[in-house]
Design a protein around this motif. Structure first.
Motif, PDB file in Angstrom:
ATOM      1  N   LYS A  30       1.372  -1.506   0.015  1.00 23.14           N
ATOM      2  CA  LYS A  30       0.505   0.082   0.240  1.00 23.14           C
ATOM      3  C   LYS A  30       0.388   1.451   0.239  1.00 23.14           C
ATOM      4  O   LYS A  30       0.843   1.985  -0.688  1.00 23.14           O
ATOM      5  N   ARG A  34       1.031   4.230  -2.697  1.00 24.79           N
ATOM      6  CA  ARG A  34       0.521   5.738  -2.266  1.00 24.79           C
ATOM      7  C   ARG A  34       2.045   6.463  -3.596  1.00 24.79           C
ATOM      8  O   ARG A  34       1.662   7.573  -4.015  1.00 24.79           O
ATOM      9  N   ARG A  38       2.129   9.559  -5.602  1.00 24.74           N
ATOM     10  CA  ARG A  38       2.915  10.999  -5.228  1.00 24.74           C
ATOM     11  C   ARG A  38       4.563  11.051  -6.570  1.00 24.74           C
ATOM     12  O   ARG A  38       3.985  12.558  -6.765  1.00 24.74           O
ATOM     13  N   TYR A  55      -7.230  -0.501  -2.962  1.00 21.01           N
ATOM     14  CA  TYR A  55      -7.099   1.093  -2.244  1.00 21.01           C
ATOM     15  C   TYR A  55      -6.252   1.768  -3.382  1.00 21.01           C
ATOM     16  O   TYR A  55      -5.754   1.303  -3.879  1.00 21.01           O
ATOM     17  N   TYR A  57      -5.284   5.314  -4.886  1.00 22.50           N
ATOM     18  CA  TYR A  57      -4.089   6.746  -4.503  1.00 22.50           C
ATOM     19  C   TYR A  57      -3.932   7.224  -5.446  1.00 22.50           C
ATOM     20  O   TYR A  57      -4.172   7.340  -6.429  1.00 22.50           O
ATOM     21  N   TYR A  58      -4.323   8.971  -5.500  1.00 22.78           N
ATOM     22  CA  TYR A  58      -4.797   9.449  -6.328  1.00 22.78           C
ATOM     23  C   TYR A  58      -2.906  11.062  -6.120  1.00 22.78           C
ATOM     24  O   TYR A  58      -3.259  11.447  -6.045  1.00 22.78           O
ATOM     25  N   GLU A  73      -9.848   9.217  -1.653  1.00 24.51           N
ATOM     26  CA  GLU A  73      -8.243   8.423  -1.557  1.00 24.51           C
ATOM     27  C   GLU A  73      -9.007   6.540  -0.344  1.00 24.51           C
ATOM     28  O   GLU A  73      -9.404   7.624   0.897  1.00 24.51           O
TER      29      GLU A  73
END
Length: 251
Positions: A30, A34, A38, A55, A57-58, A73
């Motif tokens: 995870k 993430r 980023r 899961y 993540y943006y 998220e």
């Protein structure tokens, strides 16, 4: 059965080990997902095939997408990121599921130690915040469970397409950079010509004796081909073999 349903069936049929530090390892992956979001400004989706959860993540790229500004998220109770799928051109989405099914079988055929060496890359069209389709680079990685033969996690990355790629869908070996076009031509290599002949006859309802007579081979040879088909397609019976062969356009 469409490719998405086939993927669901094959994911759920995997025999995950009962004793395994899934939670601890999941936290690590995870964090990796993430960080991809980023560092690359990508949309990252980590799907747990064992628990049927994802899961999301943006990264900054999500602001270019139609609903990116509204998304939060977190965990989704499904391995399918439906809110993201709504942005993908319908033709590309159907093809995406088919390519992921083909890639799943490609990875499962690799030696266990080399399964993490490969990832799938493809071109998609996704709606941006002005409701127009823009070219997007999609990458997918299957993560094997270390203690058994299963493919445990799937990581999908969505980011801008910085330059055109030579094929709509490629398998890339991340160790040596070699690429393999993933398409019907590649799928045909899964079964030999004779195995496809046998499977076609099985699909038409022929018995082993009838197949032997039609192909002028022994019943023992037919049985050997039957077993080879089940092994290569990783199914338990001929009915399942026929279904998946049709999904993969083998027969």
């Amino acid at each position: 059965m469409d490719p998405k349903d086939r993927l669901n069936k094959e994911f759920s049929a995997q025999n995950f080990a009962a004793k395994h530090p899934y939670a601890e390892m999941l936290d690590r992956y995870k964090e990796m997902a993430r960080n991809y979001a980023r560092m690359e400004n990508a949309v990252a989706v980590l799907s747990d095939l064992r628990t049927d959860a994802s899961y999301i993540y943006y990264g900054g790229f999500s602001r270019m997408l139609r609903t990116g500004k509204c998304e939060k998220e977190g965990e989704v109770p499904s391995i399918w990121e439906e809110e993201i799928f709504k942005l993908i051109h319908p033709d590309d989405l159907a093809d995406k599921h088919l390519q992921e099914l083909r890639f799943f079988h490609f990875v499962k055929r690799q030696p266990k130690k080399k399964r993490s060496d490969y990832y799938l890359t493809s071109k998609l069209r996704m709606k941006n915040d002005t409701n127009n389709y823009i070219p997007v680079l999609h990458r997918m990685f299957y993560v094997p469970a270390p203690s058994d033969e299963t493919l445990w996690l799937a990581l999908c990355l969505y980011s801008p397409l910085p330059f055109d790629i030579p094929s709509k869908c490629l398998i890339i070996n991340s160790v040596n950079g070699q690429t393999t076009e993933l398409g019907k031509q590649h799928d045909t290599k899964i079964l030999s010509v004779r195995e496809k002949q046998v499977l076609n006859l099985i699909d038409k309802g022929s018995t082993s004796k009838e197949i032997a007579g039609t192909l002028s081979i022994s019943i023992h040879t037919v049985s050997r081909h039957r077993q080879g088909i089940l092994t290569k397609l990783q199914v338990k019976n001929s009915i399942e073999a026929c279904r998946i062969a049709k999904d993969l356009k083998l027969i």
